[in-house]
Structures are given as C-alpha cells and as structure tokens.
Scaffold this motif. Structure first.
Motif, PDB file in Angstrom:
ATOM      1  N   PRO A  22     -27.726 -16.572 -25.301  1.00  0.00           N
ATOM      2  CA  PRO A  22     -28.997 -15.926 -25.629  1.00  0.00           C
ATOM      3  C   PRO A  22     -29.498 -16.204 -27.049  1.00  0.00           C
ATOM      4  O   PRO A  22     -30.655 -15.936 -27.342  1.00  0.00           O
ATOM      5  N   PRO A  25     -26.564 -20.668 -30.490  1.00  0.00           N
ATOM      6  CA  PRO A  25     -25.626 -21.182 -31.483  1.00  0.00           C
ATOM      7  C   PRO A  25     -25.450 -22.691 -31.347  1.00  0.00           C
ATOM      8  O   PRO A  25     -25.795 -23.276 -30.313  1.00  0.00           O
ATOM      9  N   ALA A  61     -28.588 -19.156 -34.118  1.00  0.00           N
ATOM     10  CA  ALA A  61     -27.843 -18.034 -34.718  1.00  0.00           C
ATOM     11  C   ALA A  61     -26.608 -18.492 -35.487  1.00  0.00           C
ATOM     12  O   ALA A  61     -25.764 -17.683 -35.849  1.00  0.00           O
ATOM     13  N   ALA A  63     -23.295 -21.506 -36.336  1.00  0.00           N
ATOM     14  CA  ALA A  63     -22.281 -22.262 -35.604  1.00  0.00           C
ATOM     15  C   ALA A  63     -21.823 -21.391 -34.443  1.00  0.00           C
ATOM     16  O   ALA A  63     -22.032 -20.178 -34.453  1.00  0.00           O
ATOM     17  N   SER A  66     -17.348 -18.783 -31.250  1.00  0.00           N
ATOM     18  CA  SER A  66     -16.204 -18.832 -30.329  1.00  0.00           C
ATOM     19  C   SER A  66     -15.439 -20.157 -30.454  1.00  0.00           C
ATOM     20  O   SER A  66     -14.340 -20.300 -29.930  1.00  0.00           O
ATOM     21  N   LEU A  77     -20.917 -30.931 -36.743  1.00  0.00           N
ATOM     22  CA  LEU A  77     -22.179 -30.492 -37.361  1.00  0.00           C
ATOM     23  C   LEU A  77     -22.643 -31.483 -38.403  1.00  0.00           C
ATOM     24  O   LEU A  77     -23.832 -31.743 -38.566  1.00  0.00           O
ATOM     25  N   GLY A 102     -25.235 -21.268 -39.860  1.00  0.00           N
ATOM     26  CA  GLY A 102     -25.538 -22.668 -39.570  1.00  0.00           C
ATOM     27  C   GLY A 102     -26.975 -22.866 -39.108  1.00  0.00           C
ATOM     28  O   GLY A 102     -27.499 -23.981 -39.185  1.00  0.00           O
ATOM     29  N   GLU A 105     -28.823 -23.128 -42.241  1.00  0.00           N
ATOM     30  CA  GLU A 105     -28.381 -24.406 -42.821  1.00  0.00           C
ATOM     31  C   GLU A 105     -29.052 -25.589 -42.112  1.00  0.00           C
ATOM     32  O   GLU A 105     -29.373 -26.600 -42.740  1.00  0.00           O
ATOM     33  N   PHE A 120     -36.443 -14.227 -39.072  1.00  0.00           N
ATOM     34  CA  PHE A 120     -35.667 -13.824 -40.250  1.00  0.00           C
ATOM     35  C   PHE A 120     -34.535 -14.811 -40.469  1.00  0.00           C
ATOM     36  O   PHE A 120     -34.107 -15.492 -39.530  1.00  0.00           O
ATOM     37  N   GLU A 125     -22.158 -15.517 -43.055  1.00  0.00           N
ATOM     38  CA  GLU A 125     -20.794 -15.974 -42.783  1.00  0.00           C
ATOM     39  C   GLU A 125     -19.734 -15.076 -43.410  1.00  0.00           C
ATOM     40  O   GLU A 125     -18.638 -14.917 -42.879  1.00  0.00           O
ATOM     41  N   LEU A 130     -15.907 -16.047 -43.622  1.00  0.00           N
ATOM     42  CA  LEU A 130     -16.197 -17.469 -43.851  1.00  0.00           C
ATOM     43  C   LEU A 130     -17.212 -17.644 -44.967  1.00  0.00           C
ATOM     44  O   LEU A 130     -17.778 -16.672 -45.466  1.00  0.00           O
ATOM     45  N   GLY A 133     -20.592 -23.168 -44.470  1.00  0.00           N
ATOM     46  CA  GLY A 133     -19.840 -24.405 -44.672  1.00  0.00           C
ATOM     47  C   GLY A 133     -20.571 -25.650 -44.217  1.00  0.00           C
ATOM     48  O   GLY A 133     -19.976 -26.718 -44.097  1.00  0.00           O
ATOM     49  N   ALA A 134     -21.862 -25.506 -43.950  1.00  0.00           N
ATOM     50  CA  ALA A 134     -22.632 -26.695 -43.558  1.00  0.00           C
ATOM     51  C   ALA A 134     -23.718 -26.948 -44.593  1.00  0.00           C
ATOM     52  O   ALA A 134     -24.858 -27.242 -44.264  1.00  0.00           O
ATOM     53  N   HIS A 158     -30.108 -10.038 -44.017  1.00  0.00           N
ATOM     54  CA  HIS A 158     -31.170 -10.754 -43.291  1.00  0.00           C
ATOM     55  C   HIS A 158     -32.440 -10.671 -44.126  1.00  0.00           C
ATOM     56  O   HIS A 158     -32.794  -9.614 -44.627  1.00  0.00           O
ATOM     57  N   PHE A 275     -16.255  -8.983 -34.809  1.00  0.00           N
ATOM     58  CA  PHE A 275     -17.598  -9.398 -34.369  1.00  0.00           C
ATOM     59  C   PHE A 275     -17.684  -9.338 -32.837  1.00  0.00           C
ATOM     60  O   PHE A 275     -18.568  -8.706 -32.269  1.00  0.00           O
TER      61      PHE A 275
HETATM   62  C1  3H9 Z   1     -21.561 -20.291 -39.217  1.00  0.00           C
HETATM   63  O1  3H9 Z   1     -22.706 -20.530 -38.941  1.00  0.00           O
HETATM   64  C2  3H9 Z   1     -20.678 -21.196 -40.022  1.00  0.00           C
HETATM   65  C3  3H9 Z   1     -21.423 -22.319 -40.663  1.00  0.00           C
HETATM   66  O2  3H9 Z   1     -21.932 -21.932 -41.918  1.00  0.00           O
HETATM   67  C4  3H9 Z   1     -20.515 -23.467 -40.971  1.00  0.00           C
HETATM   68  C5  3H9 Z   1     -19.953 -24.194 -39.813  1.00  0.00           C
HETATM   69  C6  3H9 Z   1     -19.180 -25.448 -40.212  1.00  0.00           C
HETATM   70  N1  3H9 Z   1     -21.829 -17.917 -31.825  1.00  0.00           N
HETATM   71  O3  3H9 Z   1     -25.411  -9.774 -31.316  1.00  0.00           O
HETATM   72  P1  3H9 Z   1     -25.916  -9.871 -29.938  1.00  0.00           P
HETATM   73  C7  3H9 Z   1     -23.314 -13.966 -28.898  1.00  0.00           C
HETATM   74  S1  3H9 Z   1     -20.804 -18.871 -38.685  1.00  0.00           S
HETATM   75  C8  3H9 Z   1     -21.442 -17.572 -30.583  1.00  0.00           C
HETATM   76  O4  3H9 Z   1     -25.504  -8.826 -28.957  1.00  0.00           O
HETATM   77  P2  3H9 Z   1     -28.584  -9.353 -30.864  1.00  0.00           P
HETATM   78  C9  3H9 Z   1     -22.745 -12.563 -28.967  1.00  0.00           C
HETATM   79  O5  3H9 Z   1     -21.342 -12.586 -29.001  1.00  0.00           O
HETATM   80  C10 3H9 Z   1     -22.062 -18.030 -37.763  1.00  0.00           C
HETATM   81  N2  3H9 Z   1     -21.911 -16.478 -29.943  1.00  0.00           N
HETATM   82  O6  3H9 Z   1     -27.520 -10.031 -29.904  1.00  0.00           O
HETATM   83  C11 3H9 Z   1     -23.305 -11.957 -27.706  1.00  0.00           C
HETATM   84  O7  3H9 Z   1     -22.526 -12.401 -26.613  1.00  0.00           O
HETATM   85  P3  3H9 Z   1     -22.290 -11.472 -25.324  1.00  0.00           P
HETATM   86  C12 3H9 Z   1     -23.061 -17.383 -38.641  1.00  0.00           C
HETATM   87  C13 3H9 Z   1     -22.806 -15.724 -30.589  1.00  0.00           C
HETATM   88  O8  3H9 Z   1     -29.893  -9.710 -30.329  1.00  0.00           O
HETATM   89  C14 3H9 Z   1     -24.676 -12.607 -27.589  1.00  0.00           C
HETATM   90  O9  3H9 Z   1     -24.615 -13.795 -28.375  1.00  0.00           O
HETATM   91  N3  3H9 Z   1     -23.990 -16.619 -37.828  1.00  0.00           N
HETATM   92  C15 3H9 Z   1     -23.240 -16.025 -31.887  1.00  0.00           C
HETATM   93  O10 3H9 Z   1     -28.249  -7.932 -31.096  1.00  0.00           O
HETATM   94  C16 3H9 Z   1     -25.808 -11.743 -28.092  1.00  0.00           C
HETATM   95  O11 3H9 Z   1     -25.488 -11.317 -29.405  1.00  0.00           O
HETATM   96  C17 3H9 Z   1     -23.833 -15.309 -37.633  1.00  0.00           C
HETATM   97  O12 3H9 Z   1     -22.932 -14.672 -38.141  1.00  0.00           O
HETATM   98  C18 3H9 Z   1     -22.725 -17.187 -32.505  1.00  0.00           C
HETATM   99  N4  3H9 Z   1     -23.100 -17.554 -33.742  1.00  0.00           N
HETATM  100  O13 3H9 Z   1     -28.375 -10.053 -32.272  1.00  0.00           O
HETATM  101  C19 3H9 Z   1     -24.844 -14.654 -36.719  1.00  0.00           C
HETATM  102  N5  3H9 Z   1     -24.123 -15.073 -32.283  1.00  0.00           N
HETATM  103  O14 3H9 Z   1     -23.633 -11.300 -24.702  1.00  0.00           O
HETATM  104  C20 3H9 Z   1     -24.140 -13.848 -35.662  1.00  0.00           C
HETATM  105  C21 3H9 Z   1     -24.224 -14.209 -31.259  1.00  0.00           C
HETATM  106  O15 3H9 Z   1     -21.328 -12.244 -24.510  1.00  0.00           O
HETATM  107  N6  3H9 Z   1     -25.035 -13.261 -34.695  1.00  0.00           N
HETATM  108  N7  3H9 Z   1     -23.430 -14.596 -30.233  1.00  0.00           N
HETATM  109  O16 3H9 Z   1     -21.725 -10.197 -25.860  1.00  0.00           O
HETATM  110  C22 3H9 Z   1     -25.816 -12.205 -34.962  1.00  0.00           C
HETATM  111  O17 3H9 Z   1     -25.875 -11.701 -36.058  1.00  0.00           O
HETATM  112  C23 3H9 Z   1     -26.573 -11.596 -33.810  1.00  0.00           C
HETATM  113  O18 3H9 Z   1     -25.982 -12.035 -32.618  1.00  0.00           O
HETATM  114  C24 3H9 Z   1     -28.091 -11.937 -33.770  1.00  0.00           C
HETATM  115  C25 3H9 Z   1     -28.677 -11.402 -32.420  1.00  0.00           C
HETATM  116  C26 3H9 Z   1     -28.792 -11.241 -34.936  1.00  0.00           C
HETATM  117  C27 3H9 Z   1     -28.325 -13.408 -33.806  1.00  0.00           C
END
Ligand code: 3H9
Length: 717
Positions: A22, A25, A61, A63, A66, A77, A102, A105, A120, A125, A130, A133-134, A158, A275
């Motif tokens: 949804p 990522p 959203a 990287a 999972s 990436l 990411g 990024e 937004f 991270e 974390l 990292g990108a 945010h 998380f």
């Molecule tokens: C990163 O980016 C590292 C890089 O800098 C470097 C890499 C080298 N991945 O929260 P929700 C799933 S680290 C996988 O209920 P909302 C979540 O588990 C990442 N899955 O929705 C859920 O699954 P399920 C930095 C993800 O509308 C479903 O999506 N980014 C990810 O309330 C819905 O999520 C973050 O930390 C993901 N990245 O909120 C952002 N994100 O339906 C993390 C979400 O099976 N995400 N899922 O339970 C958020 O803050 C919120 O999900 C967001 C939406 C605000 C986007």
C-alpha cells in the motif's frame, strides 16, 4: 519480485509510476523497474524528460523494511539511484504523498521536486535504529543546511509540503501534479541541457565548516531525546563527513560504512520488530479484515478530570468533534481550562500556532447534561475507578445515547463484562484504557469484553489509529496486559529494597538498562498512599512488597504530591534527592520481617525486575490474554517506558536466548523461593526446542489457546 514501475508517455515525457501497495516501498521489483525504465527513457530519442511518481496515497515510503537482515534480490538501491541521478534527461520527482526515508532520498537524486498539497517528506530511519543510508545524510544537509537536516534526521519528523517548500526541499507545490510536472519538464528542457544535482550544492555545508556548534547541539539533542540509541551518533558522524569532506563520494562511502554498522547492531532488529509489532497489534487474529467499521463523527467523554480532558484532546487533535460531560460545574470549568492551558503551552513552545489552537480547541464542547452526548458515535467514560459509579453511568448512557453508539470505559482494571451487563447493548461495550497524560502517551489497551462484537472492536482499533495511538487488544482479565506485568516488576523492586538495596541504586540500575524512569521514582510520581489508604479502610494487611511503602505513608511520605516519598523533592521540582532518613525505616521493616539485608549487585536488580516482566508476559501469551508476544512489547514500550532499542521485554528475552532466560529464572527461583520466578510453561517449552516468543503456533495450538483463554478469563475474574 515485489512491486513494479509502470511506464507511460505524455507529451514526450516518460511518466514512471512506482506501484507497490500500500505504500510503495523500494522492494526488489521497484528497484529493477526503476533501472529498466530509466534505461528505456534514455534510449528513446523522442523522450525529453522523466517524471517519477507513486501510485495511490504514497510516493515512496522508503526502503522495504522487511528486506533488512536478508539478502535482497535484483539491483541494489545504489544502481537504481545512479540511473536516476545521472540520467541525461531532466528528472522530476512528482511527490504525490509520503516520501519517507529512501523515498525522500529517491526524490533527492532527481533534478527537481514538485509536491502535491497533501504530500509530506521525512527521514525517519532513526526510528528503526538506522540512518538514511541512500545519500540522505549527504544530500539533505546540502539542500537545507546541516542544522535543519540533523533536526529532521534525529527526530524523524514528517515535514508537510508547505514547510518543505519554505525549507527548500521541494521546488513547487501543485494541485495538478502530473500535468504540471510534464509542463515543468518541457520548460526546463527547452531552457537548458544542464539540470541541478543536489550532490553539487556545497554552499550550505561549506558555511558550517570550521565550527563545532551544530554538531555539539545535535549531540546534546540526541543525548536527551534518544538516550541509549546507537543510530543518532552515526547520523551525526555522517553529517560531520558531509561538512568536512571535499569529495561528495567520500562522504557517501562514510555513510555506507556507518549504515552497515547500524544494520548489524541489535538495536536495528529490536526497533524494526516494534515497527511491525505496532502494525500487527492493530489486527485482531479472529476478527476478519473485512469487518465493517463504523464512522466516528462525534465523540462524548464522561468526566472532565485529567484522563477525560486528555482523551478529549486526542479526539480534537484528530479532527473529531468531542463533547465532555461532568456532573459538577466547577470541575467542568477547571477541566476545560486545563485543556485550554495545555494547548496554549503548545503555542508558547511553537508546537502549534494560534489559528491551529483555535481550530482544535473549537472542536471541544462541554455541558452538564447527558442528553448532549445522545448523538455521539462513541462515548468514553473516564471517571475514577469505582465499579458502582461506572455501572450507574453506563445505565444512563444506555438510555440516552443513540442505540448504535459504542460505549467504552476507560478503566485500568475493572471488569468490563460487569459494566457491559448493565446495558442492553453489551456487544457495543469495550474497555479503552488510555495512559496518563492521555494526549501524550501512545499506548491504548483495548479491552475485549466477552460480548464485544467484531464491528465494535474493529471500529475502536481504527479509532485508535486515527488518534495516533499504539492500540493493543487485551482480553478482559485482571490487570489486562500492562498492569499485570507491572505488578511483578514493582514487587521485585520492593523486595530488593527489603533485601538491602536502596531506591536510587535500583532506579539507577534500571535506568542504565534503559528504562525511562526507575520504579521508585515512578511510585513517588504515582503516589504511595493509594494502596495504603485502601488497606486502612478495609483493614487488610499489606503484602510483603508493600510494607515499606506503607511505613513511609505512616510517616506522611506520600511521594511527589507532598514533596517526600522514597526521595525528597524541593518545592516546585520533580528532581529526586536521596532521603537518607528513610534508611532506618528500610532496616526496621527488613528486620521485622526476618530479612537479613545484604549487598545487592546491579546485575541482580536488573535480572530480577526484568525477568519478572518476561515470566508474567509468557503466562499472558499462553493464556491468550494478549494475542502475541510483540503486543506485549508494544504495551511495555509505549506505556511503561521500556527502551524501544531493546525491542520490549519479550524481544529482549528472545535476544538473551530462551535457555539463558530459563537458567536465570531457575537461579532466582531457588534463591528467592518466589513464584514470580517459577519458570512459565511457555518458557520451558520454548527452551526445549530452542524457540522464541513469537514463533508461529500451529493451528491446533492456536485453537487450544483460544478456548483456554475464554475459560481462564472467566476463572480470573
Ligand atoms: C530506509 O528507507 C533506509 C534507507 O535510508 C537506506 C536504505 C539503504 N517497507 O503504517 P501503515 C507496510 S528505512 C515495508 O499501517 P499508514 C506496513 O508494515 C525506511 N513495508 O500505513 C503495513 O503493512 P501491513 C524508512 C512498509 O498509512 C503497510 O505498509 N521509511 C513500509 O498508517 C501500511 O503501513 C520509514 O520508516 C516500508 N518502508 O502510514 C517509513 N512502510 O498492512 C515507514 C510501511 O501488512 N512507514 N510498510 O500491516 C511509515 O511511516 C508509514 O507506513 C506511512 C503510512 C506513513 C508511510
């Protein structure tokens, strides 16, 4: 492969749409799609530029969380970002929704950024243990300056589109995102062949070179708000590299090294566990996903005290009109004025502006007449803990409030079924245990009565999400999840005091472990006199762990409320000072109870208090009072100050290893003879198979658990 990137052409511009519901990522399929489609756009001579956007409500959203800790498939990436950053045609990030981690990024490697009004951005991270990292730690400081970038990265905040525009993160805001992005490409590609790259903007980092102030302030901020966490220090080191290294790619190399150190640190696994744990907790295993959810347009609150006022603020903050009822006019006036002061405090601190304050405060109304909540979709009773009073209120609510409204009790331990039984709508009754101060604390225990319907539960969980709470379901059993675990933990702290430790030693040891506040500071904050007064009234004798607290009350030492308890407090201050005058009391109570005082190590303090949590938690899971181990971790982190970087007590047990947990329980059981340390059946079973809390039970075990939980709850009440 997970996720894809669609390709279409509009007016000679390639539109790349990331599609990985949804929240889009950057999973393997998305990375591959980016590389392939940029190549396609490069190779097509008719294409003048690229617009990158996301399908649905998210841009990207981040990287794919999972994938961390696994070996991902497809291009990395790095490769996907290089193809975007070095594309020979201009690339616009058309940010339609959340661009986080990411995701932001990705936008930073594009030449231009245009956002929709509801978009937004952020680099959260740090909340996952974390760092960005990108390239985020190298590019964001170049765009907004190191101080602002550090603030964003250390808080994980945010930033809404309008502010992002003011800060220079985005170039424009548009209501017609794709068409405007296409026109933008047409314009810039006709004007120039060179398009800006964030990596080349050095002015803001060079300005910061030679002064330590920004980094020192960031370190102070991290030490205060992210105590014990590993990632913040790494983020600061990355920004230091961005400021001091001439070569952008050298900075990127540093970022990559520091990122890997975060990745392999156990804190990363613990924080990602939370998380996913918070998201899993919102799903109730036997309530189907498609259960209809009632629309909550208006809420009612009964009681204008600290809890009632805090809960009302939660609804108003979420944009839901809320009406407060109290039976006493003076109480009501006082309660509403406290709410107003709380909002004013936020205005004074720059956390909201006057207009926003008026908007949210304007959603709160109040009166003395129950008929004024008749049209509410949910009414939450938040009066003090007295079953007779709560039952009386629920009878009245049942008569006046519309038939299909949910009635909830903010009880911290009373029997929700007894409360439901006085109404004609027990299927619409639940417990909603908020934590004080309700407008700040994230935990919400949703207590499932034996008759609560699926629709009621699904609706209350959805309300919890709207109020930005970490909502966790508990069966209607004594102490629910959190207070039941707390009981054994504070009892151990008190036993350690009886056996020879002092309050500041116990508090310090547990705070060094990472607890937000040691147990004796917490008891002083809550007040020592509640149990003592109840025992005086009933004539009941204090159990061993309560004996010292009761003796302190006999000496008029009630805690922070009258400036003395386990600690002494100066007028108007909450800072605890040692109270050596109490030591005679501790010695006397130990002697009266035949306990010989001894030196106690910090290790024993931490072991006994934390093992008490783990052992009780294991029973809570096995009885089915809590749905899953991670739920207990979510409860303890969000309601009781357990360090998030240890992932909660049950994750901490997994990290220790179940054989080690069992070994220690046996040692302390032998030493103390206390049932608190008699190893829970689940721990013994898991230790035998080298298992962990959270290992999926078989279908048969799950069935057995559900039927057992029903009888155990009935037996417990
Ligand atoms: C990163 O980016 C590292 C890089 O800098 C470097 C890499 C080298 N991945 O929260 P929700 C799933 S680290 C996988 O209920 P909302 C979540 O588990 C990442 N899955 O929705 C859920 O699954 P399920 C930095 C993800 O509308 C479903 O999506 N980014 C990810 O309330 C819905 O999520 C973050 O930390 C993901 N990245 O909120 C952002 N994100 O339906 C993390 C979400 O099976 N995400 N899922 O339970 C958020 O803050 C919120 O999900 C967001 C939406 C605000 C986007």
């Amino acid at each position: 492969m997970k996720g894809t990137v669609h390709y279409e052409v509009k007016d000679g511009v390639a539109i790349l749409t990331v599609d990985n519901p949804p929240v889009n990522p950057l999973s393997d399929g998305v990375r591959a799609g980016l590389v392939d489609n940029i190549k396609k756009a490069e190779e097509d001579g008719d294409i003048i530029g690229v617009v990158l956007t996301g399908a649905g409500r998210s841009f990207i959203a981040g990287a794919d969380i999972s994938e961390f800790g696994k070996s991902p498939d497809g291009p990395g990436l790095d490769e996907a970002f290089k193809s975007l950053e070095f594309c020979s045609k201009p690339v616009v990030a058309a940010i339609n929704g959340s661009a986080l981690g990411g995701g932001l990024e990705t936008a930073l490697v594009c030449n231009y950024r245009i956002a929709g009004p509801a978009a937004f951005v952020g680099l959260p991270e740090v909340n996952l243990g974390l760092l960005p990292g990108a390239g985020g730690t190298q590019r964001l400081p170049r765009l907004v300056g190191p101080a602002e970038a550090l603030k964003m990265m250390l808080t994980g905040m945010h930033v809404k589109a309008k502010k992002a525009l003011d800060m220079g993160i985005i170039d424009e805001i548009s209501d017609d995102l794709i068409n405007d992005s296409v026109s933008f490409i047409k314009k810039v590609s006709s004007e120039s062949k060179d398009h800006p790259k964030v990596r080349d903007l050095n002015e803001k980092v060079l300005e910061a070179r030679g002064s330590d102030n920004i980094l020192l302030e960031a370190k102070a901020m991290a030490a205060k708000s992210r105590k014990g966490q590993f990632a913040p220090g790494q983020i600061i080191k990355c920004v230091e590299a961005a400021i001091n290294l001439d070569d952008f790619d050298e900075g990127m190399k540093k970022e990559s090294d520091y990122f890997i150190e975060c990745l392999v640190n156990p804190q990363r696994e613990a924080m990602i566990h939370i998380f996913f744990g918070e998201r899993a907790a919102s799903k109730i295993s036997d309530v189907p996903r498609e259960t209809p959810i009632k629309d909550i347009k208006k809420a009612g609150i009964i009681g204008s005290g600290t809890m009632g006022g805090g809960i009302a603020m939660c609804f108003a903050n979420a944009g839901i009109p809320v009406h407060i009822i109290d039976q006493d006019e003076d109480n009501l006036k006082r309660g509403v004025s406290v709410i107003e002061k709380n909002y004013q405090f936020m205005v004074d601190r720059g956390r909201m502006n006057q207009e926003m304050k008026e908007g949210v405060f304007g959603l709160i109304s109040s009166s003395l007449d129950y008929n004024d909540v008749a049209d509410c979709d949910i009414v939450i009773e938040a009066v003090y803990e007295n079953l007779d009073l709560k039952e009386k209120i629920f009878k009245t609510l049942d008569e006046v409030v519309k038939d299909d409204a949910i009635l909830a009790s903010n009880t911290s331990g009373l029997n929700v079924d007894s409360i439901a039984a006085v109404t004609k709508r027990p299927e619409l009754v639940v417990g909603t245990h908020f934590f004080s101060p309700a407008n700040i604390m994230r935990l919400l225990e949703v207590v499932r009565g034996s008759k609560s319907s699926d629709e009621t539960l699904a609706t209350v969980m959805a309300v919890g999400k709207k109020l930005k709470k970490a909502a966790v379901v508990s069966l209607n059993a004594p102490g629910f999840i959190g207070n039941r675990m707390l009981f054994g933990y504070t009892a151990q702290a008190n036993m350690l005091l009886l056996e020879g430790a002092l309050p500041h030693q116990v508090d310090q040891a547990l705070e060094n472990f990472g607890m937000n506040m040691g147990p004796f500071r917490m008891l002083d904050l809550v007040g020592l006199d509640l149990g003592w007064r109840a025992r005086k009234l009933s004539g009941a004798e204090a159990a061993l762990p309560s004996k010292i607290g009761d003796q302190l009350c006999e000496q008029d030492r009630f805690g922070q409320k009258n400036g003395k308890g386990f600690y002494n407090y100066s007028e108007g201050s909450r800072a605890p000072n040692p109270a050596p005058e109490n030591e005679e009391i501790y010695k006397a109570v130990s002697a009266e109870n035949g306990i010989e005082r001894r030196e106690i190590s910090d290790e024993e303090i931490v072991d006994r208090c934390i093992l008490a949590l783990i052992n009780e938690g294991a029973d809570i899971i096995e009885e089915g009072v809590g749905q899953r181990a991670a739920d207990l971790d979510v409860v303890y982190i969000n309601g009781y100050g357990f360090p998030i970087w240890r992932g909660g007590p049950m994750h901490h047990a997994n990290a220790m290893g179940m054989a080690e947990v069992l070994k220690k329980l046996n040692i302390y059981h032998e030493m103390t003879k206390s049932d608190v340390f008699k190893p829970a059946g689940l721990i013994t079973k898991l230790a035998e198979v080298d298992g962990k809390f959270g290992d999926a039970p078989s279908k048969e075990e799950r069935k057995e658990k559900l039927s057992f939980s029903e009888s155990s709850v009935a037996g417990n009440l």
